[in-house]
Scaffold this motif. Sequence first.
Motif, PDB file in Angstrom:
ATOM      1  N   THR A  11       0.864  -1.337  -0.037  1.00  0.00           N
ATOM      2  CA  THR A  11      -0.041   0.064  -0.007  1.00  0.00           C
ATOM      3  C   THR A  11       0.858   1.367   0.074  1.00  0.00           C
ATOM      4  O   THR A  11       2.030   1.186   0.405  1.00  0.00           O
ATOM      5  N   GLY A  12       0.138   2.376  -0.376  1.00  0.00           N
ATOM      6  CA  GLY A  12       0.842   3.510  -0.408  1.00  0.00           C
ATOM      7  C   GLY A  12      -0.164   4.651  -0.756  1.00  0.00           C
ATOM      8  O   GLY A  12      -1.348   4.319  -0.873  1.00  0.00           O
ATOM      9  N   VAL A  13       0.278   5.855  -1.186  1.00  0.00           N
ATOM     10  CA  VAL A  13      -0.617   7.077  -1.837  1.00  0.00           C
ATOM     11  C   VAL A  13      -0.458   7.223  -3.237  1.00  0.00           C
ATOM     12  O   VAL A  13       0.710   6.948  -3.725  1.00  0.00           O
ATOM     13  N   GLY A  14      -1.473   7.670  -3.774  1.00  0.00           N
ATOM     14  CA  GLY A  14      -1.416   7.655  -5.247  1.00  0.00           C
ATOM     15  C   GLY A  14      -0.299   8.469  -5.655  1.00  0.00           C
ATOM     16  O   GLY A  14       0.007   9.623  -5.169  1.00  0.00           O
ATOM     17  N   PRO A  63      -7.827 -13.443  -6.279  1.00  0.00           N
ATOM     18  CA  PRO A  63      -6.647 -12.539  -6.170  1.00  0.00           C
ATOM     19  C   PRO A  63      -6.731 -11.805  -5.098  1.00  0.00           C
ATOM     20  O   PRO A  63      -5.568 -11.215  -4.620  1.00  0.00           O
ATOM     21  N   LEU A  64      -7.582 -11.575  -4.104  1.00  0.00           N
ATOM     22  CA  LEU A  64      -7.401 -10.541  -2.786  1.00  0.00           C
ATOM     23  C   LEU A  64      -7.180 -11.500  -1.669  1.00  0.00           C
ATOM     24  O   LEU A  64      -7.647 -12.728  -1.658  1.00  0.00           O
ATOM     25  N   ILE A  65      -6.345 -10.987  -0.932  1.00  0.00           N
ATOM     26  CA  ILE A  65      -5.843 -11.399   0.349  1.00  0.00           C
ATOM     27  C   ILE A  65      -7.037 -11.182   1.619  1.00  0.00           C
ATOM     28  O   ILE A  65      -7.566  -9.988   1.484  1.00  0.00           O
ATOM     29  N   ARG A  66      -7.531 -12.170   2.340  1.00  0.00           N
ATOM     30  CA  ARG A  66      -8.375 -11.994   3.404  1.00  0.00           C
ATOM     31  C   ARG A  66      -7.740 -11.146   4.268  1.00  0.00           C
ATOM     32  O   ARG A  66      -6.543 -11.141   4.749  1.00  0.00           O
ATOM     33  N   ARG A  67      -8.660 -10.046   5.022  1.00  0.00           N
ATOM     34  CA  ARG A  67      -8.015  -9.545   5.969  1.00  0.00           C
ATOM     35  C   ARG A  67      -7.486 -10.089   7.348  1.00  0.00           C
ATOM     36  O   ARG A  67      -8.080 -11.225   7.769  1.00  0.00           O
ATOM     37  N   GLY A  68      -6.402  -9.633   7.770  1.00  0.00           N
ATOM     38  CA  GLY A  68      -5.756 -10.256   8.894  1.00  0.00           C
ATOM     39  C   GLY A  68      -4.882 -11.742   8.405  1.00  0.00           C
ATOM     40  O   GLY A  68      -4.493 -12.260   9.240  1.00  0.00           O
ATOM     41  N   CYS A  69      -4.673 -11.732   7.138  1.00  0.00           N
ATOM     42  CA  CYS A  69      -4.070 -13.073   6.553  1.00  0.00           C
ATOM     43  C   CYS A  69      -2.677 -12.968   5.969  1.00  0.00           C
ATOM     44  O   CYS A  69      -2.120 -13.795   5.365  1.00  0.00           O
ATOM     45  N   ALA A  70      -1.971 -11.560   5.863  1.00  0.00           N
ATOM     46  CA  ALA A  70      -0.988 -11.299   4.955  1.00  0.00           C
ATOM     47  C   ALA A  70       0.010 -11.846   5.832  1.00  0.00           C
ATOM     48  O   ALA A  70       0.104 -11.498   6.964  1.00  0.00           O
ATOM     49  N   ASP A  71       1.181 -12.284   5.216  1.00  0.00           N
ATOM     50  CA  ASP A  71       2.371 -12.750   5.523  1.00  0.00           C
ATOM     51  C   ASP A  71       3.289 -11.649   5.812  1.00  0.00           C
ATOM     52  O   ASP A  71       4.211 -11.532   6.380  1.00  0.00           O
ATOM     53  N   LEU A  72       3.170 -10.776   4.749  1.00  0.00           N
ATOM     54  CA  LEU A  72       4.014  -9.313   4.707  1.00  0.00           C
ATOM     55  C   LEU A  72       3.133  -8.288   4.197  1.00  0.00           C
ATOM     56  O   LEU A  72       2.453  -8.368   3.358  1.00  0.00           O
ATOM     57  N   ALA A  73       3.468  -7.124   5.032  1.00  0.00           N
ATOM     58  CA  ALA A  73       2.690  -5.831   4.658  1.00  0.00           C
ATOM     59  C   ALA A  73       4.130  -5.049   4.183  1.00  0.00           C
ATOM     60  O   ALA A  73       5.002  -4.938   4.985  1.00  0.00           O
ATOM     61  N   ILE A  74       3.801  -4.241   3.064  1.00  0.00           N
ATOM     62  CA  ILE A  74       4.761  -3.144   2.607  1.00  0.00           C
ATOM     63  C   ILE A  74       4.065  -1.954   2.348  1.00  0.00           C
ATOM     64  O   ILE A  74       3.094  -1.953   1.663  1.00  0.00           O
ATOM     65  N   SER A  75       4.610  -0.776   2.876  1.00  0.00           N
ATOM     66  CA  SER A  75       4.050   0.368   2.762  1.00  0.00           C
ATOM     67  C   SER A  75       5.214   1.543   2.325  1.00  0.00           C
ATOM     68  O   SER A  75       5.922   1.582   2.783  1.00  0.00           O
ATOM     69  N   LEU A  76       4.582   2.352   1.358  1.00  0.00           N
ATOM     70  CA  LEU A  76       5.689   3.359   1.226  1.00  0.00           C
ATOM     71  C   LEU A  76       5.220   4.829   1.929  1.00  0.00           C
ATOM     72  O   LEU A  76       5.663   5.612   1.559  1.00  0.00           O
ATOM     73  N   GLU A  77       4.005   4.752   2.723  1.00  0.00           N
ATOM     74  CA  GLU A  77       3.768   5.987   3.651  1.00  0.00           C
ATOM     75  C   GLU A  77       3.508   5.203   4.890  1.00  0.00           C
ATOM     76  O   GLU A  77       2.880   4.232   5.263  1.00  0.00           O
ATOM     77  N   ARG A 101       5.526  10.517   5.629  1.00  0.00           N
ATOM     78  CA  ARG A 101       4.192  10.901   5.976  1.00  0.00           C
ATOM     79  C   ARG A 101       3.469  11.841   5.187  1.00  0.00           C
ATOM     80  O   ARG A 101       3.963  12.978   5.228  1.00  0.00           O
ATOM     81  N   TRP A 102       2.246  11.373   4.706  1.00  0.00           N
ATOM     82  CA  TRP A 102       1.393  12.307   4.124  1.00  0.00           C
ATOM     83  C   TRP A 102       0.086  12.415   4.908  1.00  0.00           C
ATOM     84  O   TRP A 102      -0.698  11.363   4.945  1.00  0.00           O
ATOM     85  N   GLN A 103       0.123  13.459   5.563  1.00  0.00           N
ATOM     86  CA  GLN A 103      -1.308  13.610   6.357  1.00  0.00           C
ATOM     87  C   GLN A 103      -2.234  13.389   6.048  1.00  0.00           C
ATOM     88  O   GLN A 103      -2.736  14.359   4.960  1.00  0.00           O
ATOM     89  N   PRO A 104      -3.259  12.703   6.417  1.00  0.00           N
ATOM     90  CA  PRO A 104      -4.794  12.698   5.961  1.00  0.00           C
ATOM     91  C   PRO A 104      -5.289  14.102   6.451  1.00  0.00           C
ATOM     92  O   PRO A 104      -5.020  14.805   7.205  1.00  0.00           O
ATOM     93  N   LEU A 105      -6.354  14.301   5.672  1.00  0.00           N
ATOM     94  CA  LEU A 105      -7.229  15.436   5.841  1.00  0.00           C
ATOM     95  C   LEU A 105      -7.640  15.755   7.120  1.00  0.00           C
ATOM     96  O   LEU A 105      -7.597  16.763   7.668  1.00  0.00           O
TER      97      LEU A 105
END
Length: 193
Positions: A11-14, A63-77, A101-105
């Motif tokens: 995950t990340g920001v557009g 193709p979708l991972i169930r919530r709470g089941c990922a082995d690895l989470a990667i984020s750019l933010e 950090r890109w602060q949310p509204l």
Amino acid sequence: MTEHKFDIYITGVGGQGIGLFSEALIRAADHAGLVVGGVDTHGLAQRGGAVVSHVRIGPAYSPLIRRGCADLAISLESYEALRALQEYLADAKTLLYYDVRWQPLSVRLGKESPLTDDFIRQECLRRNIREIRVAPESLTDSRMQNTVLLGYLAKEALIPGVKLQHYEAALNDLMQGSMLEQNLALLQKIASA
């Protein structure tokens, strides 16, 4: 071909290049001889919203991972890292994120408190999750943050069976010229540090 299942939530920001990053991961896993598939969801990415990719290695019916089941989470933010941690990452797995950090509204409007450095760390400790926080490098191009994370994936051997040469082959598939040379040099520098 493998029967081993390994799910990666990205995950990340557009605008951060999540689509290219997930494509590089998929190609690296393919170069490693693994069965892999993935799907992107863009939402309101063009307005600074979240972009998400699900990458699944091994047998999968969706193709979708169930919530709470990922082995690895990667984020750019960092805010998206927290969301990935709370919604998709299984306990005792690994979170890799680039600490920008890109602060949310809601934070900009003063309706919520800003995320602190310690908040993600405490949540990882509570759930026995390995936290790999990558501090910002001084990069000539912020789009190369993706390559920094690929370097950490190689360095820490975070995806079973995928090695540095597989990430290099993926970048060779996707880039050319000076862009390829700069990204390969950064990948090799991070992976060998």
